[in-house]
Design a protein around this motif. Structure first.
Motif, PDB file in Angstrom:
ATOM      1  N   ARG A   1      18.313  42.701 -15.864  1.00 34.88           N
ATOM      2  CA  ARG A   1      19.830  42.587 -16.227  1.00 34.88           C
ATOM      3  C   ARG A   1      19.950  42.146 -17.435  1.00 34.88           C
ATOM      4  N   ALA A   2      19.151  40.899 -17.919  1.00 37.73           N
ATOM      5  CA  ALA A   2      19.693  40.290 -19.014  1.00 37.73           C
ATOM      6  C   ALA A   2      19.267  41.147 -20.178  1.00 37.73           C
TER       7      ALA A   2
ATOM      8  N   GLU B   1      31.709  43.953 -20.968  1.00 37.56           N
ATOM      9  CA  GLU B   1      30.254  44.512 -20.392  1.00 37.56           C
ATOM     10  C   GLU B   1      30.649  45.471 -19.116  1.00 37.56           C
ATOM     11  N   GLN B   2      29.655  46.516 -19.252  1.00 45.98           N
ATOM     12  CA  GLN B   2      29.686  47.599 -18.315  1.00 45.98           C
ATOM     13  C   GLN B   2      29.718  47.054 -16.747  1.00 45.98           C
TER      14      GLN B   2
ATOM     15  N   GLY C   1      19.901  36.443  -7.768  1.00 44.86           N
ATOM     16  CA  GLY C   1      20.561  36.183  -6.760  1.00 44.86           C
ATOM     17  C   GLY C   1      21.972  36.092  -6.781  1.00 44.86           C
ATOM     18  N   GLU C   2      22.605  36.778  -7.651  1.00 43.73           N
ATOM     19  CA  GLU C   2      24.088  37.023  -7.917  1.00 43.73           C
ATOM     20  C   GLU C   2      24.619  38.107  -7.196  1.00 43.73           C
TER      21      GLU C   2
ATOM     22  N   ARG D   1      24.061  37.231 -18.371  1.00 45.65           N
ATOM     23  CA  ARG D   1      23.674  36.993 -17.037  1.00 45.65           C
ATOM     24  C   ARG D   1      24.699  37.208 -16.015  1.00 45.65           C
ATOM     25  N   MET D   2      24.539  37.694 -14.912  1.00 42.72           N
ATOM     26  CA  MET D   2      25.557  37.673 -13.807  1.00 42.72           C
ATOM     27  C   MET D   2      25.956  36.396 -13.328  1.00 42.72           C
TER      28      MET D   2
END
Lengths: 739, 151
Positions: free
Chosen positions: A267-268, A179-180, B43-44, A666-667
């Motif tokens: 982001r997702a 993932e970038q 929150g990451e 997700r992060m």
């Protein structure tokens, strides 16, 4: 060589302070009067036929702008290399998250509800979700055989190599998607109407790619489309082709609603829908003598391209050409293919196919060395390419290249030999096993083959009415330092102070098309155009008699103003010309694949805890020859950042696929390196000026992505004795393989 | 709607947004303080770092109601603080910013660290910035910048 006042110095980044203070405006920081928000409703399935769209629920649908394929004024496609990818689904769905419906409204909360209430009736069709499924034609989802593109590179006669070999070593290596994860998600704002045409502002790398896509989508002439790049929070290739879709979507909503429309991905959505690094499978069959001379390499290299061709043919090309590494091998055969699967299209990502094939080769050579009873060092030293020798595409290396020196330097900086001895003793009594490994590799500067000739890029410089110099190029600042480097090159070409040089914001209505900001080409290739244009401007001023042989910055400014007053404008452009003696045969895939290469040896030192299977990279040495270094601080930043991104690729970043869709988008569950995970990267540059690059430079941006993964995995193999053939190598993989 | 009161960058502020609005959105959209960035919304990544009563928090996770009566500092406030001017010059000198999207968050977290610990060791800097993700620099130049600012 030009007199260097600024080239070679760590001139501070031009836009540093505006970024540090938060004053720099990124796309989501902009707002237009009357602006509304846009969202994308996407396919829930990997493959199928769209039967019906319905807008359900108790929602004010008459207030919400709705766009489907039938609203497209021009061609329904994302024009890149081919026009095969639709801007919006019209009938066939080919991957999860494929855009089907666009919605816009001022209220984002309402839009979220609306997005969930667009329902699709879809007839599901069989899908292909892996390289193996694509090659075995589990279903045919592209053409007649699922092959998006294939190449064959041949040098010598591979069967002769196998006949003469003392040993033949085979191996299969695979790499996952990456993932970038640029920290700024994708986003665009569009204003569009039939009278004025279409204008978009956005986070993007290639303004003229977006321009071409919008022109085709709306069926409008060049001058009715305008694309402006705003401050961009990271690109890495992820903002090379996908922004064309977002720009098209925002523009379609703006066209229909009559209002400015902003689309910002969360982001997702960005992780699930946009491009990643191509997963790969490489099979090696290597013929060697017992002395360790490589006689032949037979390489089968396959990339998973995802559902559409997009850029896969060129990614495959670079991966193919880099697959045999920096070695001179008499007999080579490389068969490569990019295959179609029903996942979102994989795209450009720093390294562009090379990190995949270089991982396979550099891991494989350690295996070959072990089979021969040689050290990893010896097998490379016996086969390194030198000046005057030919690569697999029969390109003769014209510039000096001294891999032994690069390796000596890298081993000295990393204390390679003494550490091998030390670890051998210490590992016997410790549950923490230490290891050291390396990779030797190269990266071609600029577009592959005839790419730069076809692009025929143009860049320029002009004098402004304030007596300043402005660089004109569509090349974008995405964090790599383009603004600063161009200013340094121009300042030295003109013999003026670097503070006198501005760099125009990329706006297709203002700047010429200097090509996309990709392929490690901006400093070296576009910088050369900018440098030549600056020299042209200086010559013009001299011929006019307003500028003497020697002058101060103030006298130069004065000369510009006098010239402007007399003639109205002072602007020079320069167009790309291939260096002399460059030849490329697209049919046979033979010849000068790149104008030049950057060369490198990287060494990684690791600790592997055999109780928890945690890997820590303790030290990393990056030695490279990249021509002349234009800005040491920025160049180090490129190398350090690339190395850490590649450490993520090697041991942290694991894209989990479910039915063709990224499941961990997700992060919180896709992990990239943090401050706590990274070693201090020791960077060293050998400088051998390249005659045809700006100020002697070569490409640099992608190089550091190529070597770290094999270096780290070779180090883990050295520490544990394990045989590792896949990245990312996660702790659970280590546990499985070692226990 | 009952307004929320807090001190923002040293000034008394009153905002009549819904109490469950994300502080990040209130700062960016109502107060036009766009130096605080959104990178992940969960929150990451730390791009939206702000200081609430001196502690670093991710403003994407903080409902407006939670800052009632609190002291909030954003990047726009931190850069005006003479104590932290040195962070700006050292981030320029050491190449601490590349694409720049994580940088305001890095500055905010660094300021909070230096407020509590004016001369941190390198590992203390790494620890303080562990919640701020960067995809460009590989972190060393950011840590160098903070280390130089603390000398």
């Amino acid at each position: 060589m030009l007199k260097s006042t600024f080239v070679g110095k760590s001139v501070p980044r031009k836009e540093a302070l505006s970024k540090i203070t938060g004053a720099a405006k990124y796309i989501d920081d902009l707002s237009f009067p009357g602006m509304i928000h846009g969202v994308t409703v996407r396919s829930p399935v990997a493959r199928g036929r769209l039967k019906k769209i319905s807008f359900e629920g108790d929602l004010p649908w008459n207030e919400i702008t709705q766009v489907t394929a039938k609203d497209i004024p021009g061609e329904n496609c994302v024009a890149v290399i081919l026009k095969e990818q639709p801007m919006l689904v019209d009938g066939m769905i080919n991957h999860p998250e494929e855009p089907i419906v666009l919605l816009a409204h001022p209220d984002r909360a309402l839009l979220e509800k609306a997005r969930k209430n667009v329902k699709f009736e879809i007839e599901a069709l069989p899908s292909v979700l892996s390289i193996d499924d694509a090659l075995s034609k589990k279903a045919v989802v592209w053409g007649s055989d699922n092959i998006l593109k294939s190449y064959l590179v041949e040098k010598g006669d591979i069967s002769q190599a196998f006949a003469e070999a003392d040993l033949i070593v085979e191996g299969e290596y695979t790499t996952g998607a990456q993932e970038q994860l640029y920290i700024e998600p994708n986003g665009m704002i569009a204003v569009a109407n039939p009278k004025d045409g279409v204008t978009v502002w956005g986070s993007l790398q290639c303004p003229f790619y977006v321009h071409k896509a919008l022109k085709t989508l709306f069926g409008l002439p060049d001058d009715k489309i305008r694309v402006i790049q705003v401050e961009t929070g990271g690109g890495f290739g992820g903002k090379e082709d996908y922004p064309s879709l977002i720009a098209g979507h925002a523009a379609l909503l703006a066209w229909k609603s009559g209002r400015p429309v902003k689309i910002i991905y969360d982001r997702a959505e960005d992780m699930a829908a946009t491009t990643k690094r191509h997963p790969s499978r490489t099979r090696h069959k290597t013929a060697v003598t017992k002395e360790g001379k490589i006689l032949g390499m037979d390489i089968d290299f396959v990339l998973d391209g995802g559902a559409y061709l997009t850029l896969s043919s060129v990614v495959l090309s670079r991966g193919t050409i880099h697959a045999p590494g920096p070695y001179v091998v008499p007999h080579v055969r490389i068969k490569s293919a990019a295959v179609a699967t029903n996942t979102p299209p994989h795209g450009a990502f720093r390294g562009f196919g090379a990190p995949q094939s270089i991982f396979a080769l550099e891991r494989h050579l350690d295996v070959v060395a072990a089979r021969l009873g040689l050290s990893p060092e010896e097998i490379r030293r016996r086969n390194f390419i030198h000046q005057g020798q030919q690569t697999a595409t029969s390109q003769t290396i014209k510039e000096p290249v001294d891999f032994d020196k690069l390796m000596d330097r890298a081993f000295e900086m990393s204390h390679y030999h003494s550490k091998i001895k030390r670890f051998e003793i210490e590992n016997k009594t410790s549950p923490i096993k230490k290891g050291i490994g390396f990779a030797a590799f190269m990266h071609g500067s600029g577009f592959t083959g005839s790419g730069e000739v076809y692009l025929a890029s143009v860049a320029g410089v002009e004098a402004t009415s304030e007596g300043r110099i402005r660089v004109l190029a569509s090349s974008t600042e995405i964090g790599q330092g383009k603004n600063t480097v161009f200013a340094q090159i121009v300042a030295d070409a003109l013999c003026v102070d670097v503070g006198l040089v501005d760099v125009a914001q990329p706006d297709t209505s203002v700047v010429p098309n200097s090509g996309p900001t990709v392929a490690s080409r901006t400093t070296s290739v576009v910088g050369k155009l900018v440098e030549d244009a600056a020299k042209g401007l200086q010559a013009t001023l001299r011929q006019s008699g307003f500028l003497g042989e020697s002058y101060t910055s103030a006298q130069f400014q004065e000369a510009c103003l006098v010239y402007l007053e007399k003639f109205g404008s002072l602007k020079t452009l320069s167009q790309y010309k291939a260096p002399p003696g460059i030849f490329w045969d697209d049919e046979k895939y033979r010849g000068d694949a790149y104008g030049t290469f950057a060369w490198a040896v990287y060494v990684a030192e690791v600790s592997v805890d055999t109780r928890t299977f945690e890997v820590k990279v303790d030290d990393f040495v990056a030695v490279q020859e990249i021509g002349r270094v234009v800005n040491p601080l920025l160049a180090q930043g490129q190398i350090e950042g690339g190395v850490i991104q590649a450490l993520g690729y090697a041991i942290y970043e694991n894209v989990i696929w479910k039915d063709g869709r990224m499941a961990n988008n997700r992060m919180t569950n896709y992990i990239i390196p943090t401050t706590m995970d990274v070693p201090r990267v020791q960077v060293h540059f050998e400088e051998v000026p390249y005659a045809y690059g700006a100020a002697g430079s070569k490409g640099i941006g992608e190089l550091p992505m190529d070597g770290p993964a094999p270096a780290v995995i070779n180090a883990i193999a050295h520490a544990t004795g394990g045989d590792f053939k896949h990245i990312p190598l996660m702790p659970e993989d280590l546990m499985r393989i070692l226990t | 709607m009952k307004p929320t009161h807090f001190v923002l960058n040293g000034k008394k502020t009153e905002i009549a947004s819904p109490p469950m609005s994300r502080l990040l959105d209130v700062l960016r959209e109502e107060l036009h303080l766009t130096g605080t960035k959104e990178g992940c919304g969960e929150g990451e990544c730390g791009a939206c770092s702000v200081l609430i009563d001196g502690e670093v928090v991710n403003s994407c996770l903080v409902p407006l109601a939670q800052v009632e009566g609190a002291e909030v500092r954003t990047i726009e406030g931190v850069i005006e603080d003479p104590r932290f001017k040195v962070l700006q010059s050292e981030f320029v000198a050491h190449g601490g910013a590349q694409c720049g999207i994580c940088t305001p968050g890095m500055i905010v977290s660094s300021a909070s660290l230096l407020e509590k610990n004016p001369h941190p060791r390198r590992d203390e800097i790494e620890n303080a910035l562990a919640g701020n993700l960067c995809r460009c620099t590989g972190y060393s130049k950011i840590i160098d910048s903070v280390e130089a600012a603390s000398k």
